[in-house]
Design an enzyme around this catalytic site. Sequence first.
Site, PDB file in Angstrom:
ATOM      1  N   CYS A 150       0.812  -1.228   0.000  1.00 40.60           N
ATOM      2  CA  CYS A 150       0.000   0.000   0.000  1.00 40.60           C
ATOM      3  C   CYS A 150       0.842   1.274   0.000  1.00 40.60           C
ATOM      4  O   CYS A 150       0.356   2.346  -0.349  1.00 40.60           O
ATOM      5  CB  CYS A 150      -0.934   0.011   1.205  1.00 40.60           C
TER       6      CYS A 150
ATOM      7  N   HIS B 241      -3.128   7.660   1.765  1.00 45.56           N
ATOM      8  CA  HIS B 241      -3.521   6.328   1.286  1.00 45.56           C
ATOM      9  C   HIS B 241      -4.941   6.070   1.790  1.00 45.56           C
ATOM     10  O   HIS B 241      -5.268   6.353   2.940  1.00 45.56           O
ATOM     11  CB  HIS B 241      -2.554   5.286   1.852  1.00 45.56           C
TER      12      HIS B 241
ATOM     13  N   ASN C 270      -9.881   0.101  -0.485  1.00 44.55           N
ATOM     14  CA  ASN C 270      -8.415   0.157  -0.449  1.00 44.55           C
ATOM     15  C   ASN C 270      -7.866  -0.465  -1.732  1.00 44.55           C
ATOM     16  O   ASN C 270      -7.945  -1.677  -1.926  1.00 44.55           O
ATOM     17  CB  ASN C 270      -7.927  -0.607   0.789  1.00 44.55           C
TER      18      ASN C 270
HETATM   19  O1  UT7 Z   1      -3.689  -0.536   3.507  1.00 42.93           O
HETATM   20  C1  UT7 Z   1      -3.022  -1.502   4.229  1.00 42.93           C
HETATM   21  C2  UT7 Z   1      -3.170  -1.259   5.653  1.00 42.93           C
HETATM   22  N1  UT7 Z   1      -4.409  -1.803   6.144  1.00 42.93           N
HETATM   23  C3  UT7 Z   1      -5.145  -1.077   6.918  1.00 42.93           C
HETATM   24  O2  UT7 Z   1      -4.841   0.058   7.111  1.00 42.93           O
HETATM   25  C4  UT7 Z   1      -6.307  -1.729   7.605  1.00 42.93           C
HETATM   26  C5  UT7 Z   1      -6.286  -1.360   9.053  1.00 42.93           C
HETATM   27  N2  UT7 Z   1      -7.371  -1.937   9.829  1.00 42.93           N
HETATM   28  C6  UT7 Z   1      -8.652  -1.587   9.680  1.00 42.93           C
HETATM   29  O3  UT7 Z   1      -9.000  -0.816   8.823  1.00 42.93           O
HETATM   30  C7  UT7 Z   1      -9.652  -2.137  10.684  1.00 42.93           C
HETATM   31  O4  UT7 Z   1      -8.944  -2.790  11.722  1.00 42.93           O
HETATM   32  C8  UT7 Z   1     -10.670  -3.122  10.062  1.00 42.93           C
HETATM   33  C9  UT7 Z   1     -11.657  -2.346   9.217  1.00 42.93           C
HETATM   34  C10 UT7 Z   1      -9.949  -4.167   9.249  1.00 42.93           C
HETATM   35  C11 UT7 Z   1     -11.474  -3.821  11.174  1.00 42.93           C
HETATM   36  O5  UT7 Z   1     -12.073  -2.868  12.026  1.00 42.93           O
HETATM   37  P1  UT7 Z   1     -11.920  -3.016  13.616  1.00 42.93           P
HETATM   38  O6  UT7 Z   1     -12.759  -1.972  14.203  1.00 42.93           O
HETATM   39  O7  UT7 Z   1     -10.461  -3.001  13.936  1.00 42.93           O
HETATM   40  O8  UT7 Z   1     -12.581  -4.426  13.892  1.00 42.93           O
HETATM   41  P2  UT7 Z   1     -11.949  -5.752  14.523  1.00 42.93           P
HETATM   42  O9  UT7 Z   1     -10.988  -6.380  13.591  1.00 42.93           O
HETATM   43  O10 UT7 Z   1     -11.465  -5.442  15.904  1.00 42.93           O
HETATM   44  O11 UT7 Z   1     -13.231  -6.663  14.625  1.00 42.93           O
HETATM   45  C12 UT7 Z   1     -14.369  -6.279  15.386  1.00 42.93           C
HETATM   46  C13 UT7 Z   1     -15.473  -7.291  15.168  1.00 42.93           C
HETATM   47  C14 UT7 Z   1     -15.004  -8.745  15.330  1.00 42.93           C
HETATM   48  O12 UT7 Z   1     -16.049  -9.459  15.966  1.00 42.93           O
HETATM   49  P3  UT7 Z   1     -15.980  -9.799  17.555  1.00 42.93           P
HETATM   50  O13 UT7 Z   1     -14.702 -10.576  17.728  1.00 42.93           O
HETATM   51  O14 UT7 Z   1     -15.931  -8.452  18.230  1.00 42.93           O
HETATM   52  O15 UT7 Z   1     -17.221 -10.572  17.769  1.00 42.93           O
HETATM   53  C15 UT7 Z   1     -14.901  -9.230  13.910  1.00 42.93           C
HETATM   54  O16 UT7 Z   1     -15.087 -10.615  13.784  1.00 42.93           O
HETATM   55  O17 UT7 Z   1     -15.992  -7.171  13.845  1.00 42.93           O
HETATM   56  C16 UT7 Z   1     -16.012  -8.476  13.234  1.00 42.93           C
HETATM   57  N3  UT7 Z   1     -15.846  -8.324  11.796  1.00 42.93           N
HETATM   58  C17 UT7 Z   1     -16.867  -8.098  10.953  1.00 42.93           C
HETATM   59  N4  UT7 Z   1     -18.191  -8.016  11.151  1.00 42.93           N
HETATM   60  C18 UT7 Z   1     -18.966  -7.784  10.084  1.00 42.93           C
HETATM   61  C19 UT7 Z   1     -14.679  -8.307  11.089  1.00 42.93           C
HETATM   62  N5  UT7 Z   1     -14.955  -8.117   9.787  1.00 42.93           N
HETATM   63  C20 UT7 Z   1     -16.292  -7.984   9.685  1.00 42.93           C
HETATM   64  C21 UT7 Z   1     -17.163  -7.753   8.582  1.00 42.93           C
HETATM   65  N6  UT7 Z   1     -18.482  -7.649   8.833  1.00 42.93           N
HETATM   66  N7  UT7 Z   1     -16.717  -7.584   7.336  1.00 42.93           N
END
Ligand code: UT7
Length: 322
Positions: A115, A249, A279
């Site tokens: 990225c 980005h 992204n």
């Molecule tokens: O460009 C390269 C660099 N990459 C990035 O910059 C990405 C950086 N990270 C992010 O943008 C965020 O961390 C995400 C968007 C990937 C995830 O958001 P988050 O607020 O950090 O969520 P999380 O990973 O802590 O997950 C929270 C909950 C989990 O459920 P539980 O364990 O709380 O029950 C996940 O299983 O959300 C769940 N979850 C989803 N739910 C519905 C994860 N993906 C999804 C989904 N739909 N697509």
Amino acid sequence: MKTTKSFIRGTGAYLPSRVLSNEDLARMVDTSDEWIQERTGIRQRHIAADGELTSDLAVEAAKDALANAGISATDVDLIVLATTTPDQTFPATATAVQAKLGITTGAAFDVQAVCSGFLFAMATADSMLRQGLFKTALVIGAETFTRILDWSDRSTCVLFGDGSGAAVLQAAEGEDHEGVIAHHIRTDGTKSNLLYVDGGVSSTGTVGHVRMQGNQVFRHAVTNISSAIEHVLQQTGQTIEDVDWFVPHQANQRILNGVAKRLGLDESKVVSTVAMHGNTSAASIPLALHTAISDKRIKTGDLVLSEAMGGGFSWGASLFRL
Ligand code: UT7
């Protein structure tokens, strides 16, 4: 005192015609439009057509950038293409772009910094132009990133899309504060397990799929990006108030907001296109840059700050004047 510098003469972008909405994804995996928008700001992403290659996307953006710069393809003597999703293992996808543009002179090669790739490619091309190795460069970010997604993994498949963006950089005499001004690029290989692809030529012999500990990446992103920006500003003696536009980005609206808040950057100066294409990895900065130049927000003479963070970890920031 004037020295040889590189100047951005024109930008271009391309998004494949097929659009995949959050609602479409909700029919494929256990997710919802509400979750995706709330956690990422993404509304839709574009998907390359069958047979449409990364080089095809790159060529469209390059043609657009050349037309906007008023420069002919045959004047280009350097192509630096940032991509994580090359057409083939070799040769470099940049050479396919070179051939498709009808260029038979100069050099073309790929840069792999996921990225952050566009910033690494810009820093590379800028250095080569300033050294006098080349005169006119196409710096491109192009990805068919959806081809390395695991469509059953809701934690990654909702985030990414395909696209391309390009800038024409040309060497000319200029003052320190003109053209491309400064870069700060960094990597930290000890964090590679937090964002990677579980395949590769010399490891599994397969292409593999993206794997990511999203919340860990998120945590590092805001810190690393802010530090890279501080380096670039310190290096140049500019302050955050001097910046006219922030072109980050486009990974997640919450990261954009987090960085802007941490740096005390006015949110009205932040260019955000993540809602429209998700992204797109190395393509996201030139896509956003081109959008804000096309809609006349960014004007000639404006000071632009850019940043990125991605797999590796790789990250960086760039400061340039249009
Ligand atoms: O460009 C390269 C660099 N990459 C990035 O910059 C990405 C950086 N990270 C992010 O943008 C965020 O961390 C995400 C968007 C990937 C995830 O958001 P988050 O607020 O950090 O969520 P999380 O990973 O802590 O997950 C929270 C909950 C989990 O459920 P539980 O364990 O709380 O029950 C996940 O299983 O959300 C769940 N979850 C989803 N739910 C519905 C994860 N993906 C999804 C989904 N739909 N697509």
